[in-house]
Design an enzyme around this catalytic site. Sequence first.
Site, PDB file in Angstrom:
ATOM      1  N   SER A  95       0.830  -1.197   0.000  1.00 53.86           N
ATOM      2  CA  SER A  95       0.000   0.000   0.000  1.00 53.86           C
ATOM      3  C   SER A  95       0.875   1.261   0.000  1.00 53.86           C
ATOM      4  O   SER A  95       1.633   1.457  -0.938  1.00 53.86           O
ATOM      5  CB  SER A  95      -0.972  -0.036   1.187  1.00 53.86           C
ATOM      6  OG  SER A  95      -1.996   0.914   1.046  1.00 53.86           O
ATOM      7  N   ASN A 119      -0.137  -4.210  -3.697  1.00 52.31           N
ATOM      8  CA  ASN A 119      -1.342  -3.382  -3.554  1.00 52.31           C
ATOM      9  C   ASN A 119      -0.992  -1.898  -3.610  1.00 52.31           C
ATOM     10  O   ASN A 119      -1.390  -1.112  -2.756  1.00 52.31           O
ATOM     11  CB  ASN A 119      -2.063  -3.730  -2.254  1.00 52.31           C
ATOM     12  CG  ASN A 119      -2.488  -5.184  -2.205  1.00 52.31           C
ATOM     13  OD1 ASN A 119      -1.712  -6.040  -1.772  1.00 52.31           O
ATOM     14  ND2 ASN A 119      -3.693  -5.496  -2.634  1.00 52.31           N
ATOM     15  N   HIS A 240      -7.419  -5.920  -0.544  1.00 57.74           N
ATOM     16  CA  HIS A 240      -6.254  -5.069  -0.284  1.00 57.74           C
ATOM     17  C   HIS A 240      -5.210  -5.707   0.634  1.00 57.74           C
ATOM     18  O   HIS A 240      -4.022  -5.470   0.456  1.00 57.74           O
ATOM     19  CB  HIS A 240      -6.720  -3.738   0.327  1.00 57.74           C
ATOM     20  CG  HIS A 240      -5.648  -2.689   0.368  1.00 57.74           C
ATOM     21  ND1 HIS A 240      -5.061  -2.176  -0.768  1.00 57.74           N
ATOM     22  CD2 HIS A 240      -5.049  -2.060   1.413  1.00 57.74           C
ATOM     23  CE1 HIS A 240      -4.163  -1.266  -0.427  1.00 57.74           C
ATOM     24  NE2 HIS A 240      -4.123  -1.182   0.884  1.00 57.74           N
TER      25      HIS A 240
END
Length: 262
Positions: A95, A119, A240
Amino acid sequence: MISKTLQLSNHRVHYLEVGQGEPLILIHGVGMQASAWYPQIEYFSKHYHVIALDMPGHGQSSCLPEQATLQDFVNWTIDVIQALGLGAVNLAGHSMGSLITAGVAASAPQLVKRIAVLNGVYKRTSEAKQAVQARAAELRQGVIDIQAPLQRWFGNTESDQSACEKVKTWLSEVNLQGYATAYTAFAHGDDTYADSWSSIHCPALVLTGEQDLNSTAEMTYRMAEQAEKGQAVVIPDERHMVNLTAPNLVNQAMQNWLHTPA
C-alpha cells in the site's frame, strides 16, 4: 525475532529483525505496523535476513512533521537503509509502503537489488483522488473510522475475518497524528514517482488482489509494463490485505521474485 531501535538524527526508528542471508526489508501501509507482515516474516526468515520497519508515526517509530510529503517518507527510508549498512537490499512495500518502495528505487537505485510493490496505487482517477483526500482531511480533523477500511479490505471468508481482527487491533492502536500525516502523504503522493517506473531497472514484482478496488489490477499491469524487469501478479478473489488473506500465494510470488537474477 528481535525488536530493535535505530536513532537517526532526531528520529527513532523501530523495526523487527530475524533470520540470516540476503537482506529483505518490509514496509507496511498506512495505519499498520511491522507485525502486519507476520506471514512473510515467518516464511522468509528461514532463508533471508528479514527486517520489518515501523513506518514513521506507526508502531514505535517517531513521527515525521505533519506537513511531510511522500518524498519525506522515501528519504526517511533511504536514510534507514544506509544506516543499517547492509548494502543493496531486497525491498518490499504494501500500500503506502509500495509507493515508498518505488520512490526509493527511483531515487537511490544503488540501494536496491529487487523491489516488490504489493497493492500499490498508480495515477488515481479524479474520483479516487477526491475520495482518498477527503479521508485524509477527516483524519487531520481527528475523525477516524476504523470500520470503513475494514469493509473495503476484507470479505466474509474465515481467513479474511481472522486477518480482519488483527488489522482492527493495529488500527485502534495507531498514533492519530502519525496516521494523519502518513495518510495525507499517501493521498497526495500517487503521482510523485509514477513517471519514474521506466527508470527502474531492477527486478520488480507488482502484485495486487483482483478485487482491490483502490489498488487495481489495471494499475498493477501499468506499473509492471513500464519497468524493465517488471512482473505483474494479480491474485483472484482477493482484496487489499492480500499478504494476510492469501499468504501462501503471496509468499510464492515473492519467492519467485527473490530468485530472479538481480
